[in-house]
Design an enzyme around this catalytic site. Structure first.
Site, short mmCIF file in Angstrom:
data_model
loop_
_atom_site.label_atom_id
_atom_site.label_comp_id
_atom_site.label_asym_id
_atom_site.label_seq_id
_atom_site.Cartn_x
_atom_site.Cartn_y
_atom_site.Cartn_z
N LYS A 83 0.85 -1.19 0.00
CA LYS A 83 0.00 0.00 0.00
C LYS A 83 0.89 1.24 0.00
O LYS A 83 1.93 1.26 0.67
CB LYS A 83 -0.89 -0.04 1.25
CG LYS A 83 -1.94 1.06 1.33
CD LYS A 83 -2.86 0.82 2.54
CE LYS A 83 -3.97 1.85 2.65
NZ LYS A 83 -4.90 1.56 3.76
N SER A 158 -9.78 1.33 2.59
CA SER A 158 -8.90 2.15 1.79
C SER A 158 -7.79 1.38 1.08
O SER A 158 -7.18 1.91 0.16
CB SER A 158 -8.27 3.23 2.66
OG SER A 158 -7.47 2.66 3.66
N SER A 182 -10.01 -1.16 6.77
CA SER A 182 -9.41 -0.98 5.44
C SER A 182 -8.65 -2.17 4.88
O SER A 182 -8.22 -2.11 3.72
CB SER A 182 -8.50 0.23 5.44
OG SER A 182 -9.27 1.39 5.28
N1 GLN Z 1 -13.35 3.49 6.14
C1 GLN Z 1 -12.78 3.91 7.39
C2 GLN Z 1 -12.42 5.37 7.32
O1 GLN Z 1 -12.61 5.95 6.27
C3 GLN Z 1 -11.57 3.07 7.72
C4 GLN Z 1 -10.39 3.44 6.93
C5 GLN Z 1 -9.20 2.64 7.31
O2 GLN Z 1 -9.29 1.60 7.94
N2 GLN Z 1 -8.05 3.15 6.94
O3 GLN Z 1 -11.94 5.94 8.26
#
Ligand code: GLN
Length: 500
Positions: A83, A158, A182
């Site tokens: 990532k 994400s 994510s």
């Molecule tokens: N979807 C969640 C957010 O937008 C989690 C994102 C993540 O785990 N990085 O905060």
């Protein structure tokens, strides 16, 4: 190796064994992976950068070690992607943000280094929601990523690029980060295995911080065993002195992988199974997982998590506050984008931030700034932390009655690009994952085939007590044995990537 075998049909263990025995070389596998990326990524767009030089150099080093008679690592020659919030020397680390579009990694993150030390071949850096804010990878400043099962749909987020790269068979394993879901949510939408280890199990040194009390790094793979192999590499070497939250996790994740689950107990939370917004096909997937564990002799017990309904609300106080404080460093002076031609420092900071960050990143930081202001802080931040304590206690009580908890990972299958225009609707994507970050426990998303209604990947999630991540994989493997595991999305399987 027979001609015309695509490397995407091989597991990580098969690749490492084939390289060690000389069936093929790490360089051949690296070329196959780069070839697969070349022929597939135009449609998936999982990558922000492909790194052929780094890949071929690492693979050649692996082959040289073999030629010198040295013992190879457990991931020898295994193509891996990272990532783009993880530093890797020789690449930019952009967090999919204009703010860091030209930021060259000054050092390599421990998690990335540990996979490379285990022999993995770094193929590239993957797309993500900007600074990991999101559940669809649409907030990337550069381009969206498309779900390999249906390229009109999102891969989740994400860590959407990392999930899609594995689902499209462009790499064998990848790393993501999970602050509220994510890793598990994109794994679910892309039909691959995705694990968020216990907070502290994996070092975050060199990973750009989002919510420091919530962030955790973990792997994606097309099988539970591949994820176990990657976990072994991530915890090898023990606690990382460069991450003060990192802990020793002296566990061999492969050791009990095939253990029977007979006599062990699996918690289910009836209210969660009836949660509004949970699609019938995702509910059916979890019920199928429960049935398969029961048929293997596990006991299903009902448990309660009474405060979990407040998890999203608490998270959207705690996470933006932490994000606001972590992202304050992107001030147009020390890191990242600097607006040219500003007469004063104040103007430079303000314009650099205004033009460097996208909409969601601004929304989160403004929310965080507001929530941390005096008067507001007492009203929201304190109660959110109190809810955090309650949720953590709920889990502790539940785990007195069961070894793991089984629940959905995502309320629904992959949605269309642009379909979720209201941010709060997007925030609800993590209704089953966020509570585990709040409590700091581990969780894994297990593919359960295709949904009857959508024909898209569905999944089940297993959550467990802190530092019981190995048993999560044992249960995940039991489900995989019974229902079959993940595969490369059919439209991409075998397209390029042949091992000569
Ligand atoms: N979807 C969640 C957010 O937008 C989690 C994102 C993540 O785990 N990085 O905060």
């Amino acid at each position: 190796m027979a001609a015309a075998t695509s490397f995407d049909q091989l597991s990580a263990a098969q690749i490492a064994a084939g390289v060690a025995s000389g069936d093929f070389t790490a360089v051949e596998v690296a070329r196959a992976a780069l070839d697969a990326v070349e022929s597939r990524d135009g449609e998936v767009q999982a990558f922000l950068q492909v790194t052929p030089e780094l890949a071929l150099e690492a693979a050649a080093a692996t082959d040289a070690r073999r030629a010198a008679g040295e013992k190879l690592g457990p991931l020898a020659g295994v193509p891996a992607a990272f990532k783009d919030n993880m530093n890797l020397v020789g690449t930019r680390t952009t967090c999919a943000s204009r703010m860091l579009a030209n930021y060259e990694s000054p050092y390599t993150a421990t998690c990335v280094q540990r996979l490379i030390d285990a022999g993995a071949t770094p193929v590239g850096k993957t797309n993500m929601d900007e600074f990991a804010f999101g559940s669809s990878t649409e907030s990337s400043a550069f381009h969206p990523t498309y779900n390999p099962w249906d390229t009109e749909r999102v891969p989740g987020g994400s860590s959407g690029g990392s999930a899609a790269a594995v689902a499209a068979g462009e790499v064998t394993i990848s790393l993501g980060s999970d602050t509220g879901g994510s890793i598990r949510q994109p794994a679910s939408l892309c039909g691959v295995v995705g694990m968020k280890p216990t907070y502290g199990a994996v070092s975050r040194y060199g990973v750009v911080a989002f919510g420091s009390s919530l962030d955790q790094v973990g792997p994606f793979g097309r099988s539970v065993a591949d994820v176990a192999l990657a976990m072994n590499a991530l915890v090898a070497g023990g606690r990382d002195p460069w991450d003060s939250t990192s802990q020793d996790c002296p566990v061999d994740f492969l050791e009990h992988l095939e253990d029977p689950v007979e006599g062990r107990s699996v918690g289910v939370v009836p209210e969660l199974m009836e949660a509004a917004g949970l699609a019938q096909e995702e509910r059916d997937a979890v019920l199928l997982a429960a049935r398969s564990l029961e048929e293997q002799g596990a006991r299903i017990v009902e448990v309660e998590l009474p405060n979990i309904a407040s998890a999203i609300a608490a998270y959207y106080v705690i996470a933006p506050c932490e994000a606001f404080s972590n992202l304050a460093r992107f001030d147009g002076v020390r890191y990242g984008y600097q607006e040219p031609g500003c007469p004063t420092l104040a103007e430079q900071t303000s314009k650099s931030r205004a033009h460097g960050f996208g909409e969601e990143a601004k929304r989160r930081q403004m929310l965080g700034a507001y929530l941390l202001s005096s008067g507001v802080y007492e009203k929201y931040y304190y109660p959110a932390q109190q809810v955090r304590t309650l949720i953590t206690a709920d889990y502790a009580r539940a785990y007195e009655k069961c070894d793991v908890i089984l629940m959905p990972a995502s309320p629904r299958t992959a949605f269309r690009l642009g379909e979720m225009s209201d941010p709060t609707e997007m925030y609800a994507s993590d209704m089953f994952t966020i509570s585990n970050n709040i409590a700091g426990n581990g969780g894994v998303s297990v593919p359960m085939g295709l949904g009857a209604a959508s024909g898209l990947p569905v999944s089940a999630q297993l959550q467990g007590p802190a530092f019981r991540d190995r048993s999560l994989l044992t249960f995940a493997r039991a489900i995989e044995r019974a229902v079959g595991g993940a595969c490369v999305a059919p439209a991409f399987a075998g397209r390029g990537g042949e091992l000569a």
